[in-house]
Scaffold this motif. Structure first.
Motif, PDB file in Angstrom:
ATOM      1  N   PHE A 134     -15.843 -37.630 -50.639  1.00  0.00           N
ATOM      2  CA  PHE A 134     -16.321 -38.440 -51.756  1.00  0.00           C
ATOM      3  C   PHE A 134     -16.553 -37.577 -52.998  1.00  0.00           C
ATOM      4  N   LEU A 135     -17.208 -36.432 -52.830  1.00  0.00           N
ATOM      5  CA  LEU A 135     -17.541 -35.567 -53.960  1.00  0.00           C
ATOM      6  C   LEU A 135     -16.539 -34.427 -54.119  1.00  0.00           C
ATOM      7  N   ASN A 136     -16.258 -34.076 -55.361  1.00  0.00           N
ATOM      8  CA  ASN A 136     -15.346 -32.965 -55.631  1.00  0.00           C
ATOM      9  C   ASN A 136     -15.890 -31.629 -55.132  1.00  0.00           C
ATOM     10  N   PHE A 160     -13.065 -25.938 -56.995  1.00  0.00           N
ATOM     11  CA  PHE A 160     -13.409 -24.779 -57.816  1.00  0.00           C
ATOM     12  C   PHE A 160     -13.739 -25.191 -59.247  1.00  0.00           C
ATOM     13  N   GLU A 161     -13.091 -26.243 -59.748  1.00  0.00           N
ATOM     14  CA  GLU A 161     -13.441 -26.765 -61.064  1.00  0.00           C
ATOM     15  C   GLU A 161     -14.880 -27.277 -61.076  1.00  0.00           C
ATOM     16  N   ALA A 162     -15.287 -27.935 -59.979  1.00  0.00           N
ATOM     17  CA  ALA A 162     -16.664 -28.435 -59.884  1.00  0.00           C
ATOM     18  C   ALA A 162     -17.665 -27.289 -59.903  1.00  0.00           C
ATOM     19  N   ILE A 167     -20.384 -29.717 -62.532  1.00  0.00           N
ATOM     20  CA  ILE A 167     -20.398 -31.168 -62.722  1.00  0.00           C
ATOM     21  C   ILE A 167     -19.863 -31.844 -61.461  1.00  0.00           C
ATOM     22  N   LEU A 168     -20.640 -32.770 -60.908  1.00  0.00           N
ATOM     23  CA  LEU A 168     -20.195 -33.561 -59.764  1.00  0.00           C
ATOM     24  C   LEU A 168     -19.330 -34.708 -60.246  1.00  0.00           C
ATOM     25  N   ASP A 169     -18.270 -34.994 -59.482  1.00  0.00           N
ATOM     26  CA  ASP A 169     -17.408 -36.123 -59.803  1.00  0.00           C
ATOM     27  C   ASP A 169     -16.891 -36.720 -58.496  1.00  0.00           C
TER      28      ASP A 169
END
Length: 275
Positions: A134-136, A160-162, A167-169
């Motif tokens: 669900f989460l990045n 790794f972007e998170a 920032i959670l997405d």
């Protein structure tokens, strides 16, 4: 992501995992011994999700709340027989919950992963597994049993972007437990002190605004064994998120400043534990 940065991030994660798995700390010995079983039995397996998030964020001294292992080439019956000495119960996702001398481990067959089975989002391989969270910030796997000359194989999907942006997405919106996913977003954002994307914030508001607060406490008790957030906190944070979601690109929870703490771990290595 820039390829140089991506390679550097992967090297950091590889290093943290290798240090974790080679730790001489007495508390970690039962878990590390257990993880060797997969290689000894030549079972292709990966470490998945939140364990790797904790190792990336907090380093190899961390002791994750639980460890998720996904196995290819074995059925749930095979795994139940193989680990019958440590099986506690079947999980709500269909895997096995194990207790390895105090270490909580969830293990399940790759082919039984809910999103791969029900949504058929990709081929049933470890790379596709990264698209099922669900989460990045949990969309990552690393090889447990087949270490190559240049390090362990890593697959990720925005992980790794998170970590870099904090920032959670949403990685995959469809999931069998949407209320739990929304609550876990708040718990994860508060624990990591990360921001929440507009898309994810709207998901949280939509799910939690229509759910009784007392039920959300029960959801936490079933998942964590305790309520990480009480009803007053959930209500207050939802109000804050609603106030930001139409004006901010990144939503921030109203958290207290992080306390300054003496680095006692320098004197007591390998004893840091993640809440």
């Amino acid at each position: 992501m820039d390829s140089h940065k991506a390679n550097a991030d992967e090297l950091i994660l590889q290093d943290h995992v290798s240090q974790f798995l080679s730790s001489k700390a007495r508390l970690k010995a039962p878990l590390i011994s257990f993880l060797r079983r997969f290689k000894e039995r030549r079972l292709p397996a990966v470490i998945f999700g939140g364990t790797l998030r904790d190792l990336m964020v907090h380093g190899p001294r961390t002791e994750p709340r639980d460890v998720d292992i996904v196995v290819d080439g074995a059925s749930i019956q095979d795994l139940a027989k193989l680990f019958e000495d440590v099986v506690v119960r079947r999980t709500r996702f269909g895997g096995l919950h194990l207790n390895v001398k105090g270490w909580m481990v969830d293990v399940w067959p790759l082919s039984d992963t809910w999103a791969l089975r029900e949504l058929r989002i990709g081929s049933r391989d470890f790379q596709a597994l990264t698209r099922t969270t669900f989460l990045n910030v949990e969309a990552v796997v690393i090889d447990l049993t087949n270490r190559r000359r240049n390090g362990r194989q890593i697959y990720s999907s925005g992980f790794f972007e998170a970590i870099r942006t904090r920032i959670l997405d949403i990685n995959l919106e469809e999931n069998p437990f949407p209320d739990l996913s929304a609550i876990r977003t708040l718990v994860t954002a508060s624990t990591l002190r990360y921001g929440i994307s507009k898309r994810l914030a709207r998901y949280v508001v939509r799910r939690l605004s229509s759910t009784p607060l007392e039920y959300l406490v029960e959801v936490q008790l079933n998942h964590y064994g305790r309520a990480r957030l009480d009803t007053d906190t959930i209500h207050a944070w939802l109000r804050v998120i609603r106030g930001q979601v139409n004006t901010q690109s990144v939503i921030r929870l109203p958290l207290e400043p992080e306390p300054t703490q003496l680095p006692l771990w320098k004197d007591y290595p390998d004893t840091a534990r993640v809440a």
